[in-house]
Design a protein around this motif. Structure first.
Motif, mmCIF file in Angstrom:
data_model
loop_
_atom_site.group_PDB
_atom_site.id
_atom_site.type_symbol
_atom_site.label_atom_id
_atom_site.label_comp_id
_atom_site.label_asym_id
_atom_site.label_seq_id
_atom_site.Cartn_x
_atom_site.Cartn_y
_atom_site.Cartn_z
ATOM 1 N N PHE B 69 0.855 -1.191 0.000
ATOM 2 C CA PHE B 69 0.000 0.000 0.000
ATOM 3 C C PHE B 69 0.894 1.245 0.000
ATOM 4 C CE2 PHE B 69 -2.478 3.032 2.769
ATOM 5 C CZ PHE B 69 -3.352 3.427 1.774
ATOM 6 N N THR B 70 0.941 1.917 -1.137
ATOM 7 C CA THR B 70 1.756 3.138 -1.225
ATOM 8 C C THR B 70 0.922 4.237 -1.857
ATOM 9 O OG1 THR B 70 2.563 2.320 -3.340
ATOM 10 C CG2 THR B 70 4.020 2.012 -1.446
ATOM 11 N N PRO B 71 0.052 4.861 -1.078
ATOM 12 C CA PRO B 71 -0.819 5.896 -1.653
ATOM 13 C C PRO B 71 0.005 7.092 -2.104
ATOM 14 C CG PRO B 71 -0.982 5.904 0.737
ATOM 15 C CD PRO B 71 -0.124 4.732 0.377
ATOM 16 N N ALA B 72 -0.220 7.526 -3.338
ATOM 17 C CA ALA B 72 0.527 8.672 -3.862
ATOM 18 C C ALA B 72 -0.044 9.976 -3.327
ATOM 19 C CB ALA B 72 0.489 8.653 -5.381
ATOM 20 N N ASP B 73 -1.335 9.997 -3.082
ATOM 21 C CA ASP B 73 -1.975 11.205 -2.562
ATOM 22 C C ASP B 73 -3.255 10.799 -1.820
ATOM 23 O OD1 ASP B 73 -3.808 10.564 -4.542
ATOM 24 O OD2 ASP B 73 -2.920 11.935 -5.993
ATOM 25 N N PRO B 74 -3.893 11.756 -1.136
ATOM 26 C CA PRO B 74 -5.095 11.400 -0.364
ATOM 27 C C PRO B 74 -6.179 10.768 -1.222
ATOM 28 C CG PRO B 74 -4.329 13.553 0.292
ATOM 29 C CD PRO B 74 -3.482 13.147 -0.877
ATOM 30 N N ARG B 75 -6.236 11.145 -2.514
ATOM 31 C CA ARG B 75 -7.268 10.586 -3.349
ATOM 32 C C ARG B 75 -7.078 9.069 -3.481
ATOM 33 N NH1 ARG B 75 -7.715 12.767 -9.329
ATOM 34 N NH2 ARG B 75 -6.911 14.571 -8.224
ATOM 35 N N ALA B 76 -5.796 8.667 -3.664
ATOM 36 C CA ALA B 76 -5.487 7.237 -3.769
ATOM 37 C C ALA B 76 -5.810 6.537 -2.450
ATOM 38 C CB ALA B 76 -4.017 7.053 -4.127
ATOM 39 N N ALA B 77 -5.511 7.211 -1.330
ATOM 40 C CA ALA B 77 -5.797 6.611 -0.026
ATOM 41 C C ALA B 77 -7.298 6.416 0.143
ATOM 42 C CB ALA B 77 -5.236 7.493 1.088
ATOM 43 N N ARG B 78 -8.065 7.434 -0.264
ATOM 44 C CA ARG B 78 -9.523 7.320 -0.133
ATOM 45 C C ARG B 78 -10.046 6.190 -1.012
ATOM 46 N NH1 ARG B 78 -9.584 13.113 0.142
ATOM 47 N NH2 ARG B 78 -9.887 13.264 -2.095
ATOM 48 N N ALA B 79 -9.464 6.076 -2.222
ATOM 49 C CA ALA B 79 -9.910 5.029 -3.130
ATOM 50 C C ALA B 79 -9.639 3.653 -2.538
ATOM 51 C CB ALA B 79 -9.204 5.182 -4.474
ATOM 52 N N SER B 80 -8.595 3.543 -1.694
ATOM 53 C CA SER B 80 -8.281 2.257 -1.063
ATOM 54 C C SER B 80 -9.107 2.031 0.192
ATOM 55 C CB SER B 80 -6.803 2.202 -0.712
ATOM 56 O OG SER B 80 -6.016 2.526 -1.814
ATOM 57 N N GLY B 81 -9.968 2.960 0.538
ATOM 58 C CA GLY B 81 -10.840 2.745 1.683
ATOM 59 C C GLY B 81 -10.351 3.355 2.978
ATOM 60 N N ILE B 82 -9.545 4.418 2.887
ATOM 61 C CA ILE B 82 -9.083 5.103 4.100
ATOM 62 C C ILE B 82 -9.798 6.445 4.185
ATOM 63 C CG2 ILE B 82 -7.078 6.000 5.335
ATOM 64 C CD1 ILE B 82 -6.028 3.414 4.694
ATOM 65 N N GLY B 83 -10.448 6.710 5.283
ATOM 66 C CA GLY B 83 -11.112 7.994 5.471
ATOM 67 C C GLY B 83 -10.482 8.704 6.652
ATOM 68 N N MET B 84 -10.494 10.034 6.612
ATOM 69 C CA MET B 84 -9.888 10.741 7.729
ATOM 70 C C MET B 84 -10.728 11.945 8.131
ATOM 71 S SD MET B 84 -6.049 11.844 8.445
ATOM 72 C CE MET B 84 -5.661 12.956 9.786
ATOM 73 N N VAL B 85 -10.901 12.120 9.436
ATOM 74 C CA VAL B 85 -11.577 13.295 9.984
ATOM 75 C C VAL B 85 -10.522 14.124 10.685
ATOM 76 C CG1 VAL B 85 -13.321 14.136 11.576
ATOM 77 C CG2 VAL B 85 -13.727 12.057 10.265
ATOM 78 N N PHE B 86 -10.255 15.300 10.145
ATOM 79 C CA PHE B 86 -9.183 16.127 10.695
ATOM 80 C C PHE B 86 -9.649 16.868 11.938
ATOM 81 C CE2 PHE B 86 -7.788 15.514 6.371
ATOM 82 C CZ PHE B 86 -6.425 15.347 6.517
ATOM 83 N N GLN B 87 -8.652 17.270 12.724
ATOM 84 C CA GLN B 87 -8.947 18.027 13.936
ATOM 85 C C GLN B 87 -9.533 19.395 13.576
ATOM 86 O OE1 GLN B 87 -5.449 18.529 16.263
ATOM 87 N NE2 GLN B 87 -6.543 19.240 18.061
ATOM 88 N N HIS B 88 -8.953 20.013 12.547
ATOM 89 C CA HIS B 88 -9.478 21.296 12.089
ATOM 90 C C HIS B 88 -10.324 21.029 10.858
ATOM 91 C CE1 HIS B 88 -6.947 23.306 14.931
ATOM 92 N NE2 HIS B 88 -5.956 22.532 14.545
ATOM 93 N N PHE B 89 -11.545 21.471 10.888
ATOM 94 C CA PHE B 89 -12.473 21.143 9.822
ATOM 95 C C PHE B 89 -12.168 21.961 8.578
ATOM 96 C CE2 PHE B 89 -15.310 20.784 13.720
ATOM 97 C CZ PHE B 89 -14.848 19.515 13.978
ATOM 98 N N SER B 90 -12.437 21.354 7.425
ATOM 99 C CA SER B 90 -12.252 22.082 6.172
ATOM 100 C C SER B 90 -13.623 22.231 5.523
ATOM 101 C CB SER B 90 -11.289 21.322 5.259
ATOM 102 O OG SER B 90 -11.626 19.948 5.237
ATOM 103 N N LEU B 91 -14.439 23.107 6.106
ATOM 104 C CA LEU B 91 -15.801 23.314 5.610
ATOM 105 C C LEU B 91 -15.992 24.786 5.260
ATOM 106 C CD1 LEU B 91 -17.707 21.272 8.344
ATOM 107 C CD2 LEU B 91 -17.226 20.550 6.016
ATOM 108 N N PHE B 92 -16.887 25.017 4.319
ATOM 109 C CA PHE B 92 -17.202 26.397 3.950
ATOM 110 C C PHE B 92 -18.460 26.833 4.687
ATOM 111 C CE2 PHE B 92 -14.654 24.772 0.509
ATOM 112 C CZ PHE B 92 -13.748 25.796 0.324
ATOM 113 N N ASP B 93 -18.320 27.894 5.480
ATOM 114 C CA ASP B 93 -19.408 28.360 6.333
ATOM 115 C C ASP B 93 -20.665 28.736 5.560
ATOM 116 O OD1 ASP B 93 -18.107 27.968 8.620
ATOM 117 O OD2 ASP B 93 -17.611 30.068 9.027
#
Lengths: 360, 506
Positions: B69-93
């Motif tokens: 498993f060598t994900p090149a970027d987060p997109r590849a990681a997500r495609a492999s079934g890895i999800g992440m919830v960051f401490q600081h949210f990245s949402l548009f108010d």
């Protein structure tokens, strides 16, 4: 691949090297530009940067260096406080004009009375005039949140119109046979800002510039006000927490820069220029912005940068008369100096990485 | 459920001057809730970023279900079934929940379809969320749900959660835990990053402990005590703050119906806050961030002026006084944000000592700075509060969070204030420094000062406070003695300050 990596702390070396490199780059690109205009680049650069200081006519040009440098340094010192604190007074040119008008008005009103208090009174009026003109954008900013950059800049054009109106109307020389322009203050002993030592170029404006440099240095390093100015520039919230009133700081910074610009105008109108005329202002107020940044907003740096800028003014005039270089080419050279300084400044805050390491 | 999902083998990542991960190996099983424990700077973030494809390791490899498993970027990681919830949210108010979720998708379906999916997932996992609400109106807990649901829509095999409870009330934490347990029961593995040991003991099946980039231990948190885990994290015996007996005296700081409008669009108005802080007493103010903490601190520090009588210091009205006048009278404040508010990062520690110390410590005379005395003061802070720095000439930003916080708190304490107000004194601070700061606050109270601690860390407040109250939507609940308060009662106070205040009125 080239990548910029932010430095943990600004590089000390580059802080000082950047202005020198910027001057060097300006000379190279300037030379290429002059070559494109059909001039010999080496001769042109030598005419601008070398001849005023070391040619056989240098005895004539060197005093000019003080005459041109003094208003630049005086205005730039005033601007540097505001620029450090994040208060952007771009309208020093207007404050310079109003200072000259206010000071000249006092002198012209008292003509032909002779009294040694007249010149000090004019100095005071000049400072007050510049201060008052700067208070317009300052108060508007504090009270209504307007942008001081725009307001101060627009007021330059208002000041220029006022200058023209004065030169043609209220302040016109009644014995001038209808020509525009006021009486020559330099020929009115009580109001004249004459050379203190004949042939040296040293007039009261030069003295004021040196005093301003020393004053600014002490303020920035030893006084609470200088500390608050630096703090407000680096961390505005920390400044408010520390007890600096943001509005008060704007008023004081704008006030200082306006008053010093007004003083520069007064010394100019009572000395080298001599009279209020339509084309009295020659852009010192704008060039001083370049001087302030080229000097790293540091008093000693501003002193050196003011000298350099004065050099390009004088060298530029020589190049105009001897080589027929257009005046715009010199302004271009001055503009390039600021451009290259800002570009080279990247090296102060960032490290450049080449090749593979650039990815990290 | 015992198959290995993700195995890390010898992961090493070095940055100039620091080895962030040093030969890290461990395995996460399917459906396991696995805790990753460590202090700030232990290398948790780098490790997680490696798994999520944001960082490439220098050495070592990962296998996902036995395959490299060598994900090149987060997109590849997500495609492999890895999800992440960051401490600081990245949402548009300014956008709705559904719009925000669509933004993260490669090929978003129509809004209506997303809204349907969001409702479905939120019902299934007990995470109430209306997909059509504007994110700017949501609480921190609800925003976190948006991030979680955004991950769950991709049906992850491994969900990484970075400090998920730091913004939640105890009740919200319980909801989150139920969701996570449900996910785990369905076979989703969870990598849970936290330094809150009691939570880990309540939730996790397995824990891996990092220190200085290396794995220093693994344990089953259900049978290991919090203290043992903390000592593994820190690598030393922990000093537990010592309370000495203190006599609680008369009221020093009084807030009398302190009210203020919101200072900016996303601020919180303060509403009729009443509080008395007494000599020798520590008042703990709990509450989730964004409920008026910053505004309360600004009103106390003098950055925001209010009517004079709303704040009284030893019966003297001071609500309309500027910051330095308050410091002179003995009211010191340490704001939450160290870098840029409590201190100027680009300035040296000497200059930062001057920042609040000028008036109380007489560091200037007639406007001229006495740099010698300023330097002495900075050196005294560094020495007394064990601030680790090469010298007092160093820029504040070059210090670690814990050291800068010790400097900030020390700076206020050495001014010998009558009243000290601190906001989030140990936020993002390592355990040893946090213990030292709490001890210093207790000592200050013992010397006869009134101390007010505003914090989101309820364990911290319970450890040091004498009276506790909660800030909710700009209202402060009636204070209660901290001793004997249960978690449920605290949770009710945090969520229902309003009803409390009404009751106090009646």
């Amino acid at each position: 691949m080239i990548a910029l990596v932010r430095r943990a702390a600004p590089s000390q070396g580059w802080t000082y090297a950047a202005p020198i490199l910027a001057v060097f780059l300006t000379m190279i690109v300037g030379a290429a530009l002059f070559a494109a205009l059909g001039q010999d680049p080496v001769v042109t650069i030598r005419t601008i940067f070398y001849d005023p200081l070391f040619s056989e006519f240098a005895w004539f040009y060197r005093p000019q260096l003080l005459v041109k440098g003094a208003p630049l340094v005086l205005i730039a010192i005033g601007l540097s406080f505001g620029f450090r604190a994040g208060v952007w007074n771009i309208g020093a040119e207007g404050q310079y004009i109003i200072g000259a008008l206010a000071g000249a008005a006092v002198g012209l009103a008292l003509y032909p009375m002779e009294n040694r208090l007249i010149f000090p009174l004019m100095v005071l009026a000049g400072a007050l005039g510049g201060w008052a003109w700067a208070m317009i954008p300052a108060v508007l900013r504090v009270r209504f949140g307007t942008n001081e950059i725009l307001v101060s800049l627009m007021l330059v054009y208002v000041a220029e119109q006022l200058l023209a109106s004065m030169a043609l109307g209220a302040m016109r020389n009644p014995e001038g046979m209808g020509f525009p322009g006021s009486r020559n203050l330099a020929q009115y002993p009580s109001a004249a800002n004459l050379e203190l030592i004949a042939g040296s170029g040293m007039h009261w404006g030069v003295v004021a510039a040196f005093i301003a440099v020393i004053f600014a240095y002490i303020m920035l390093t030893r006084h609470v006000f200088g500390f608050q100015v630096r703090l407000a520039g680096l961390a505005p919230r920390a400044a408010a927490f520390s007890g600096v009133s943001p509005g008060g700081l704007i008023l004081v910074c704008m006030g200082i820069s306006g008053a010093l610009a007004g003083l520069a105008g007064l010394f100019e109108v009572a000395g080298p220029a001599g009279q209020v005329s339509i084309d009295f202002n020659v852009g010192y107020g704008f060039t001083a912005i370049i001087v302030a940044f080229l000097g790293r907003l540091h008093p000693v740096g501003i002193l050196l940068a003011g000298g350099l800028m004065a050099l390009t003014y004088i060298g530029g005039e020589i190049a105009q008369s001897q080589l027929g270089l257009p005046a715009a080419a010199i302004q271009l050279l001055q503009g390039m100096l600021l451009f290259f300084l800002l570009a080279v400044d990247v090296l102060t805050h960032y490290r450049v990485r080449f090749g593979k390491g650039a990815e990290a | 459920m015992t198959n290995t999902l993700l195995a890390l083998n010898g992961l090493t990542k070095a940055y100039p001057g620091v080895v962030a991960n040093d030969d890290v190996s461990f395995a996460i099983k399917e459906g396991e809730i696995h805790a990753l424990l460590g202090e700030n700077g232990a290398g948790k973030s780098t490790l997680v970023k490696t798994i999520y494809g944001l960082v490439k390791p220098d050495r070592g490899e990962m296998t996902l279900k036995g395959a490299a498993f060598t994900p090149a970027d987060p997109r590849a990681a997500r495609a492999s079934g890895i999800g992440m919830v960051f401490q600081h949210f990245s949402l548009f108010d300014a956008m709705t929940v559904a719009e925000n979720i669509a933004l993260g998708m490669e090929a978003p379906p129509p809004q209506r379809e997303i809204a349907r999916q969001v409702r479905e997932v939120s019902e299934k996992y007990g995470l109430p969320l209306d997909p059509l609400r504007i994110v700017g109106d949501l609480s921190a807990g609800e925003r976190q749900r948006v991030e979680i649901i955004r991950c769950l829509l991709q049906d992850p095999k491994l969900l990484i959660m970075d400090e998920p409870t730091s913004v939640l009330t105890p009740q919200e934490v319980e909801v989150l835990f139920q969701t996570l347990r449900k996910l785990s029961a369905e076979g989703t593995a969870i990598l849970y990053i936290s330094h809150k040991l009691e939570e880990i003991r309540a939730l996790c099946d397995q824990a891996t402990i990092l220190r200085l980039g290396a794995v220093v231990g693994e344990c089953d948190p259900k049978v290991t005590s919090a203290r043992e885990m903390a000592e593994m994290m820190v690598g030393a015996k922990l000093q537990v703050p010592q309370r000495s007996d203190r006599a609680v005296g008369r009221g020093l700081l009084q807030l009398d119906n302190l009210s203020a409008p919101a200072p900016h669009q996303f601020g919180t108005p303060l509403r009729e806050i009443r509080l008395t802080a007494r000599i020798g007493e520590i008042t703990g103010i709990g509450g989730v961030a964004g409920n008026g903490q910053d505004e309360l601190v600004a009103a106390l520090s003098g950055e925001m002026r209010v009517a004079a009588g709303m704040i009284k210091l030893a019966d003297q009205p001071i609500g309309n006084l500027p910051p330095n006048a308050r410091r002179k009278l003995g009211l010191s404040v340490a704001p939450e944000e160290r870098n840029g508010h409590a201190a100027a990062g680009e300035m040296s520690l000497i200059e930062n000592a001057l920042l609040t110390g000028r008036v109380p410590k007489s560091l200037a005379s007639r406007g001229f700075l006495r740099w010698g005395r300023v330097k002495d003061f900075a050196q005294a802070i560094v020495a007394d509060f064990d601030v680790r720095t090469p010298s007092v000439e160093s820029a504040a930003a070059s210090l670690s969070g814990g050291n800068l916080q010790k400097f900030v708190v020390g700076r206020e304490i050495l001014q010998e204030p009558k009243v000290l107000v601190v906001n989030q004194p140990t936020w993002g601070v390592d355990a040893a420094a946090a213990a030292a700061i709490r001890q210093a606050l207790l000592d200050l109270a013992a010397k006869g000062a009134a101390v007010v601690v505003i914090s989101q860390d309820l364990d911290e407040l319970m450890e040091i406070s004498d009276q506790f109250c909660a800030l909710n939507a700009g209202q402060l609940s009636a204070p209660r003695p901290a001793a004997g308060l249960t978690v449920d009662e605290i949770g009710l106070m945090l969520g229902g300050a309003q009803s409390d205040a009404v009751r106090a009125d009646a």
